[in-house]
Design a protein around this motif. Structure first.
Motif, PDB file in Angstrom:
ATOM      1  N   VAL A  38       0.610  -1.179   0.174  1.00  0.00           N
ATOM      2  CA  VAL A  38       0.210   0.605   0.278  1.00  0.00           C
ATOM      3  C   VAL A  38       0.102   1.150  -0.246  1.00  0.00           C
ATOM      4  O   VAL A  38       0.513   2.478  -0.748  1.00  0.00           O
ATOM      5  CB  VAL A  38      -1.010   0.380   1.032  1.00  0.00           C
ATOM      6  CG1 VAL A  38      -1.795   1.377   1.219  1.00  0.00           C
ATOM      7  CG2 VAL A  38      -2.083  -1.233   1.174  1.00  0.00           C
ATOM      8  N   ALA A  39       2.245   1.236   0.842  1.00  0.00           N
ATOM      9  CA  ALA A  39       2.875   2.505   0.880  1.00  0.00           C
ATOM     10  C   ALA A  39       3.496   2.890  -0.782  1.00  0.00           C
ATOM     11  O   ALA A  39       3.488   3.863  -0.656  1.00  0.00           O
ATOM     12  CB  ALA A  39       3.636   1.985   1.568  1.00  0.00           C
ATOM     13  N   SER A 170       7.004   5.987  12.587  1.00  0.00           N
ATOM     14  CA  SER A 170       8.267   5.937  11.557  1.00  0.00           C
ATOM     15  C   SER A 170       7.385   7.208  11.262  1.00  0.00           C
ATOM     16  O   SER A 170       6.401   7.094  10.557  1.00  0.00           O
ATOM     17  CB  SER A 170       8.700   4.684  10.595  1.00  0.00           C
ATOM     18  OG  SER A 170       8.943   3.763  11.378  1.00  0.00           O
ATOM     19  N   PRO A 171       8.847   8.264  10.884  1.00  0.00           N
ATOM     20  CA  PRO A 171       8.066   9.362   9.583  1.00  0.00           C
ATOM     21  C   PRO A 171       7.721   8.418   8.021  1.00  0.00           C
ATOM     22  O   PRO A 171       8.564   7.545   8.028  1.00  0.00           O
ATOM     23  CB  PRO A 171       9.513   9.974   9.114  1.00  0.00           C
ATOM     24  CG  PRO A 171       9.977   9.225  10.070  1.00  0.00           C
ATOM     25  CD  PRO A 171       9.913   7.776  11.231  1.00  0.00           C
ATOM     26  N   PRO A 172       6.668   9.220   7.671  1.00  0.00           N
ATOM     27  CA  PRO A 172       6.624   9.178   6.015  1.00  0.00           C
ATOM     28  C   PRO A 172       7.955   8.617   5.305  1.00  0.00           C
ATOM     29  O   PRO A 172       7.648   7.929   4.527  1.00  0.00           O
ATOM     30  CB  PRO A 172       5.223  10.099   5.664  1.00  0.00           C
ATOM     31  CG  PRO A 172       5.079  10.674   7.069  1.00  0.00           C
ATOM     32  CD  PRO A 172       6.167  10.554   8.402  1.00  0.00           C
ATOM     33  N   SER A 173       8.539   9.631   5.482  1.00  0.00           N
ATOM     34  CA  SER A 173       9.765   8.741   4.783  1.00  0.00           C
ATOM     35  C   SER A 173      10.226   7.580   4.290  1.00  0.00           C
ATOM     36  O   SER A 173      11.237   7.457   3.887  1.00  0.00           O
ATOM     37  CB  SER A 173      10.488  10.254   4.213  1.00  0.00           C
ATOM     38  OG  SER A 173      11.332  10.958   5.455  1.00  0.00           O
ATOM     39  N   MET A 174      10.374   7.593   5.748  1.00  0.00           N
ATOM     40  CA  MET A 174      10.904   6.081   6.401  1.00  0.00           C
ATOM     41  C   MET A 174      10.033   5.119   6.864  1.00  0.00           C
ATOM     42  O   MET A 174      10.992   4.036   6.795  1.00  0.00           O
ATOM     43  CB  MET A 174      12.080   7.051   7.233  1.00  0.00           C
ATOM     44  CG  MET A 174      12.764   7.848   7.345  1.00  0.00           C
ATOM     45  SD  MET A 174      14.446   6.934   5.884  1.00  0.00           S
ATOM     46  CE  MET A 174      15.155   5.856   7.237  1.00  0.00           C
ATOM     47  N   LEU A 175       9.181   5.181   6.102  1.00  0.00           N
ATOM     48  CA  LEU A 175       8.177   4.552   6.885  1.00  0.00           C
ATOM     49  C   LEU A 175       8.189   3.006   5.904  1.00  0.00           C
ATOM     50  O   LEU A 175       8.711   2.205   6.541  1.00  0.00           O
ATOM     51  CB  LEU A 175       6.265   4.859   6.404  1.00  0.00           C
ATOM     52  CG  LEU A 175       5.226   3.327   7.012  1.00  0.00           C
ATOM     53  CD1 LEU A 175       4.313   4.317   7.424  1.00  0.00           C
ATOM     54  CD2 LEU A 175       4.798   3.022   5.756  1.00  0.00           C
ATOM     55  N   ALA A 180      10.470  -2.105   6.774  1.00  0.00           N
ATOM     56  CA  ALA A 180      11.021  -3.606   5.808  1.00  0.00           C
ATOM     57  C   ALA A 180      12.041  -4.032   7.412  1.00  0.00           C
ATOM     58  O   ALA A 180      12.007  -5.125   7.418  1.00  0.00           O
ATOM     59  CB  ALA A 180      11.500  -3.138   4.487  1.00  0.00           C
ATOM     60  N   ILE A 181      12.569  -3.273   8.134  1.00  0.00           N
ATOM     61  CA  ILE A 181      14.109  -3.818   8.767  1.00  0.00           C
ATOM     62  C   ILE A 181      13.595  -4.576   9.817  1.00  0.00           C
ATOM     63  O   ILE A 181      14.283  -5.387  10.421  1.00  0.00           O
ATOM     64  CB  ILE A 181      15.067  -2.295   8.906  1.00  0.00           C
ATOM     65  CG1 ILE A 181      15.451  -1.761   7.264  1.00  0.00           C
ATOM     66  CG2 ILE A 181      15.713  -2.866   9.760  1.00  0.00           C
ATOM     67  CD1 ILE A 181      15.953  -0.624   7.719  1.00  0.00           C
ATOM     68  N   ALA A 182      13.077  -3.365  10.450  1.00  0.00           N
ATOM     69  CA  ALA A 182      11.815  -3.971  11.725  1.00  0.00           C
ATOM     70  C   ALA A 182      11.134  -5.043  11.602  1.00  0.00           C
ATOM     71  O   ALA A 182      11.371  -6.099  11.870  1.00  0.00           O
ATOM     72  CB  ALA A 182      10.591  -2.744  12.585  1.00  0.00           C
TER      73      ALA A 182
END
Length: 231
Positions: A38-39, A170-175, A180-182
């Protein structure tokens, strides 16, 4: 003289452990994949969160229903076998005694000893002896539909909540990267916990769970990007 001790075998955990690991793994992978899909389709944070919550609820209910139906089918098959075995014991007791004797002979006992064992176990609880040694139905592996359904639903919800938490934090730019990492870290932790509880090789189990989780998320993110671009 050695002292008697109580042994806790890992196989006794197989029922709830399978459902727990499957539920949590599916919760992390499916929800993280949904969020990333979705993102990458250029949705905003609120839309992503709504989709993720919907995925959590739907997934937990689906896991519970699926586990209940599948494990109930297993339980029905076990009960049908036990009913047939009970009837055969009432109708053909001599044949059933000989069948039990031959089972022990194949396991390495002499015919004489196998016969004695079969007679004593039959006198104690014939159905229990046949269900265990002929059908392979033992107490710690008996199908428990409700336990499996509740375990799967609960662990799916817990697993799905992890990537959802990253959407909030998370901030939108790093979502996308944060999710993924988490999620991969959560999967690695889950693989290690599951392997430890089941007595398996920790590194191998962790690598297996993490690899397939990463593959699923990458595939879903790619599809989301293609759909978002096309729309």
């Amino acid at each position: 003289m050695s002292r008697l001790h109580r042994e806790n075998h890992l196989v006794s955990r197989i029922g709830w452990l399978r459902a727990a690991v499957l539920g949590a793994n599916d919760g992390i992978v499916s929800t993280a994949s949904l969020i990333m899909g979705v993102a990458t389709a250029a949705a905003n944070t609120q839309q992503i969160l709504v989709a993720g919550v919907a995925g959590l609820v739907a997934g937990a209910m689906s896991m519970a229903a699926g586990e209940y139906v599948s494990v109930s089918s297993q339980a029905d098959a076990e009960q049908a076998d036990l009913a047939r075995e009970r009837l055969e014991l009432e109708t053909f007791p001599e044949a059933e005694l000989e069948e039990l004797t031959q089972i022990y002979v194949k396991r390495g006992l002499t015919p004489e000893l196998a016969g004695q064992v079969a007679v004593q176990l039959t006198a104690n609880d014939a159905l229990d002896a046949h269900s265990r040694d002929e059908l392979g139905v033992v107490e710690h592996m008996v199908a428990r539909p409700i336990e499996a359904a509740l375990t799967s639903a609960a662990t799916f919800a817990v697993g799905a909540a992890m990537p959802l938490l990253m959407v909030v934090l998370s901030p939108p730019s790093m979502l996308i990267y944060s999710v993924a990492i988490a999620s991969l870290l959560f999967l690695a932790l889950l693989g290690a916990i599951g392997a430890k509880a089941g007595g398996a090789h920790i590194l191998k189990a962790t690598a297996r769970v993490t690899f397939w989780g990463a593959f699923a998320m990458a595939l879903t993110a790619g599809i989301g990007a293609l759909v978002g671009t096309a729309v």
